[in-house]
Design a protein around this motif. Structure first.
Motif, short mmCIF file in Angstrom:
data_model
loop_
_atom_site.label_atom_id
_atom_site.label_comp_id
_atom_site.label_asym_id
_atom_site.label_seq_id
_atom_site.Cartn_x
_atom_site.Cartn_y
_atom_site.Cartn_z
N LYS A 47 1.37 4.44 -2.55
CA LYS A 47 1.29 5.83 -2.10
C LYS A 47 2.55 6.60 -2.46
O LYS A 47 2.49 7.77 -2.85
CB LYS A 47 1.09 5.87 -0.58
N SER A 66 0.83 -1.20 0.00
CA SER A 66 0.00 0.00 0.00
C SER A 66 0.87 1.25 0.00
O SER A 66 0.59 2.21 -0.73
CB SER A 66 -0.92 -0.01 1.23
N TYR A 67 1.93 1.25 0.80
CA TYR A 67 2.80 2.42 0.87
C TYR A 67 3.65 2.59 -0.39
O TYR A 67 4.00 3.72 -0.75
CB TYR A 67 3.70 2.36 2.11
N ILE A 72 5.73 9.85 3.74
CA ILE A 72 5.48 8.52 3.18
C ILE A 72 6.79 7.74 3.07
O ILE A 72 6.83 6.53 3.37
CB ILE A 72 4.79 8.63 1.81
N GLN A 105 2.51 7.44 -6.18
CA GLN A 105 1.55 8.50 -6.49
C GLN A 105 2.02 9.85 -5.95
O GLN A 105 1.84 10.89 -6.60
CB GLN A 105 0.18 8.14 -5.91
#
Length: 309
Positions: free
Chosen positions: A42, A38-39, A107, A45
């Motif tokens: 992220k 998931s990271y 992040i 993006q």
């Protein structure tokens, strides 16, 4: 009441605990891997968003320079409006770059922490596997020693029987009839085996209860059920319904049988090891259905909860 364990039984239970700990570690590893994926998305993006905004920032800077020169060379209401608009666009782009740069750094920091956590979980699993292998070797050695002692004892008994058959018969001796002394019955000692709660199991239960508590603490959380009825179906056992807690978390408490067990929830199957000393014990089952592609089943002995305080 629990009976005292033999050394071999105790070591077998210790092996089952190690296998249970490995299974719990494997569930934890899956969680970290999913969060890391998931990271990574992220991170990709956030980097793309920052790159796009930097292009906008550069374009707004050039427009500001041009508008400034135009207003300085020929000041009028049109050039003034253009300059004001260019200053606003540049200020917005500048704040946007700063904001997204900080978000990207945040992040990246979390991504690095997850990578470190992933390495730690993998090392913990490797250590657990090494402990299991060593424990299996220890049990095998114990069994071999027991078999060797039994064979030696049988050989001695056979030699004694053979020697007895070669002895000449002796005349019977007349003994006075004496009432044998009464043997006192030994006091009955009821041995209670203390349940072993290892540090890994305690840490696992503490982490999972904290995770569930934090997840359900949100007063505006998701109370929509993914499943209207959800049941645990042990292979060869009776079905037990789950209680819905919110946030796609389902819970039940039921007794378990020792050994390698398979639990079915809808179409998903989960395999877990139950130590012999937990046969008939009550276990807590938590089904996390937030990620239906890879749901997770958390389970642990209910008696561990009393050790958390």
């Amino acid at each position: 009441m629990a009976q005292a364990q033999t050394p071999l039984t105790a070591e077998k239970n210790r092996l089952a605990r190690l296998e249970q700990s490995l299974e719990n570690r494997s569930v934890g590893l899956e969680d970290v891997e999913n969060e890391l994926l998931s990271y990574e998305y992220k991170l990709e993006q956030a980097q793309k968003s920052l790159d796009d905004l930097r292009l906008e920032y550069e374009a707004s800077r050039q427009e500001l320079n041009q508008a400034t020169r135009a207003h300085e060379s020929t000041p009028n209401s049109d050039t003034e409006r253009r300059l004001k608009k260019a200053k606003h666009a540049f200020a917005m782009a500048e704040r946007g770059v700063d904001s997204r740069s900080r978000r990207l750094e945040f992040i990246k920091e979390n991504h690095q922490q997850l990578q470190q956590k992933l390495a730690e979980e993998k090392q913990a699993i490797a250590d657990a596997k090494a402990k299991i292998s060593a424990q299996q070797d220890k049990i095998s050695k114990m069994v071999e020693d027991m078999l060797a002692k039994a064979e030696a004892s049988e050989r001695r008994a056979a030699m004694a029987r053979a020697a007895a058959t070669n002895e000449k018969p002796k005349p019977p001796q007349i003994k006075a009839q004496v009432e044998p002394p009464k043997r006192e019955e030994p006091a009955k000692v009821e041995a209670v085996a203390k349940r072993e709660i290892d540090a890994d199991l305690l840490d696992y239960v503490r982490r999972e209860t904290a995770r569930l508590s934090d997840l359900l603490a949100d007063e505006e959380g998701n109370d929509r059920k993914t499943f209207r009825d959800l049941e645990l179906r042990p292979i060869g056992g009776e079905r037990v319904p789950f209680e819905f807690l919110g946030e796609n978390q389902y819970r039940l408490v039921t007794t378990v049988e020792s050994g390698r067990q398979t639990y079915k929830i809808n179409t998903w199957k989960f395999r877990r090891t139950i130590p012999a000393e937990d046969d008939g014990a009550r276990y807590v089952f938590i089904f996390d259905a937030r990620r239906l592609s890879r749901p997770r089943l958390v389970m642990y002995p209910e008696y561990v909860l009393s050790e958390l305080n």
